[in-house]
Enzyme design. Structure first.
Site, PDB file in Angstrom:
ATOM      1  CB  SER A  50      -1.006  -0.007   1.261  1.00 41.49           C
ATOM      2  OG  SER A  50      -0.272   0.069   2.480  1.00 41.49           O
ATOM      3  CG  ASP A  82      -3.826  -3.000  -1.543  1.00 40.99           C
ATOM      4  OD1 ASP A  82      -4.926  -3.119  -2.377  1.00 40.99           O
ATOM      5  OD2 ASP A  82      -4.141  -3.168  -0.201  1.00 40.99           O
ATOM      6  CG  HIS A  83      -6.433   0.453  -1.451  1.00 33.16           C
ATOM      7  ND1 HIS A  83      -8.024   0.574  -2.049  1.00 33.16           N
ATOM      8  CD2 HIS A  83      -6.621  -0.879  -0.823  1.00 33.16           C
ATOM      9  CE1 HIS A  83      -8.675  -0.296  -1.433  1.00 33.16           C
ATOM     10  NE2 HIS A  83      -8.080  -1.338  -0.863  1.00 33.16           N
ATOM     11  CG  ASP A 104      -9.387   3.269  -4.212  1.00 38.02           C
ATOM     12  OD1 ASP A 104     -10.414   3.370  -4.603  1.00 38.02           O
ATOM     13  OD2 ASP A 104      -9.210   2.857  -3.047  1.00 38.02           O
ATOM     14  N   GLY A 181     -10.765  -3.841   7.528  1.00 39.31           N
ATOM     15  CA  GLY A 181     -10.495  -4.148   8.803  1.00 39.31           C
ATOM     16  C   GLY A 181     -11.156  -5.323   9.387  1.00 39.31           C
ATOM     17  CB  SER A 213      -9.834 -10.383   6.793  1.00 37.26           C
ATOM     18  OG  SER A 213      -8.321 -10.180   6.479  1.00 37.26           O
TER      19      SER A 213
END
Ligand code: G3H
Ligand code: 13P
Ligand code: ZN
Length: 308
Positions: A50, A82-83, A104, A181, A213
């Protein structure tokens, strides 16, 4: 072997009806855990970095470590931003050896998202770099949410079709009710599978599930047994992940479960061995805990045994 691209990994996954995990790294131990899990499972893996990870560890360190890992493993890995939100960071990743970047633009309205996404597709053109974009917002859907609020957050299938045609991205992250999260749902876990089905019918490129997750109970309980305070933590059940793969998800992003695994192991050592101060004896068990979690994800996603 040299780094592979997400496009190569995800084309095979889509054809084979499995998903490839994208696992976030911030340091050496997390990277080693993912790569050794891939070796043990004979599974491909996407190493996700990230913008926060780049700020923490530094781009040169991260790139060198991942290149070294790729050279040492026989299971395919890619290096993915990522993002990505900052076009300067994205350009720097493209120019310095990343084999995939995510733009993103999900915080923007539709036309602006298309505009920024096209800029990145243009930057990556002619280079061996895949581009992932995101349409829809990764906010958990509350139980009492109204239909119009839900429509504003989740990915609209027709908009997804138009977005992909106009931007020519290689993969699309969609919103069907997951969020980042450890607190994904207050009540029952609920994903909009009908929406996923419809998007998969209209969009032929690989689809990506962020915020995936599972917050596994054994991992959570270990962390809590040794002092973590995470009341109400809840993730996506394994059955929902399998269903999403069956309906067309080819890339699954996991970070929270790695963080929880790492910190549970560290907490246990620090609590049970208060006289220990050798970092290797503290971080080593954290690395092993992540390896086990990643192996279980590879089995769940069906990518085990798929390394060429
Ligand atoms: O989705 C974001 C990933 O979990 C990375 O998180 O931005 O805190 O590094 P980060
Ligand atoms: P989790 O927070 O569910 O692990 O999601 C990670 C993610 O989407 C990274 O992009
Ligand atoms: Zn994400």
């Amino acid at each position: 072997m040299p780094l592979t691209t997400n496009k190569e990994l995800l084309t095979l996954a889509k054809k084979g009806g499995y998903a490839v995990g994208a696992f976030n790294i911030n340091n050496l131990e997390i990277l080693q855990a993912i790569v050794s899990a891939g070796e043990a499972e004979r599974s491909p893996a996407i190493i996700a970095v990230s913008e926060g990870a780049i700020q923490y560890a530094g781009m040169p360190y991260l790139i060198s470590m991942v290149r070294t890992a790729a050279a040492q493993t026989s299971a395919p890995i890619s290096l993915h931003l990522d993002h990505g939100k900052d076009l300067n960071v994205i350009r720097s990743c493209i120019d310095n050896g990343f084999t995939s970047v995510m733009i993103d633009g999900s915080e923007f309205e539709f036309e602006k998202n298309i505009e920024v996404t096209k800029k990145v597709v243009e930057m990556a053109k002619g280079k061996r770099v895949s581009v992932e974009a995101e349409l829809g917002r990764l906010k958990g859907i509350e139980e009492k949410i109204s239909v119009s609020e839900k429509e504003a957050i989740l990915t609209d299938p027709q908009a997804a079709e138009d977005f992909v045609k106009r931007t020519e991205v290689d993969a699309l992250a969609i919103a069907i009710g997951t969020s980042h999260g450890a607190y994904k749902f207050k009540g029952e876990a609920k994903l909009d599978f009908e929406r996923l089905k419809e998007i998969a019918r209209k969009v032929s490129i690989p689809l990506v599930l962020h915020g995936a997750s599972g917050v596994p109970s054994a991992v959570l309980e270990r962390a809590q047994r040794f002092g973590a305070k995470l009341p109400g933590a809840k993730g996506i059940p394994d059955e929902a992940i399998q269903k999403a793969i069956g309906l067309g998800i080819s890339k699954i992003n996991i970070d929270t479960d790695l963080r929880l695994s790492f910190v549970g192991a560290l907490r246990e050592i620090l609590t049970t061995k208060p006289d220990e101060f050798d970092p290797r004896k503290i971080l080593g068990p954290g690395r092993e805990a992540i390896k086990q979690t990643v192996q279980s994800k590879m089995k769940l996603f069906g990518s085990s045994g798929k390394a060429a």
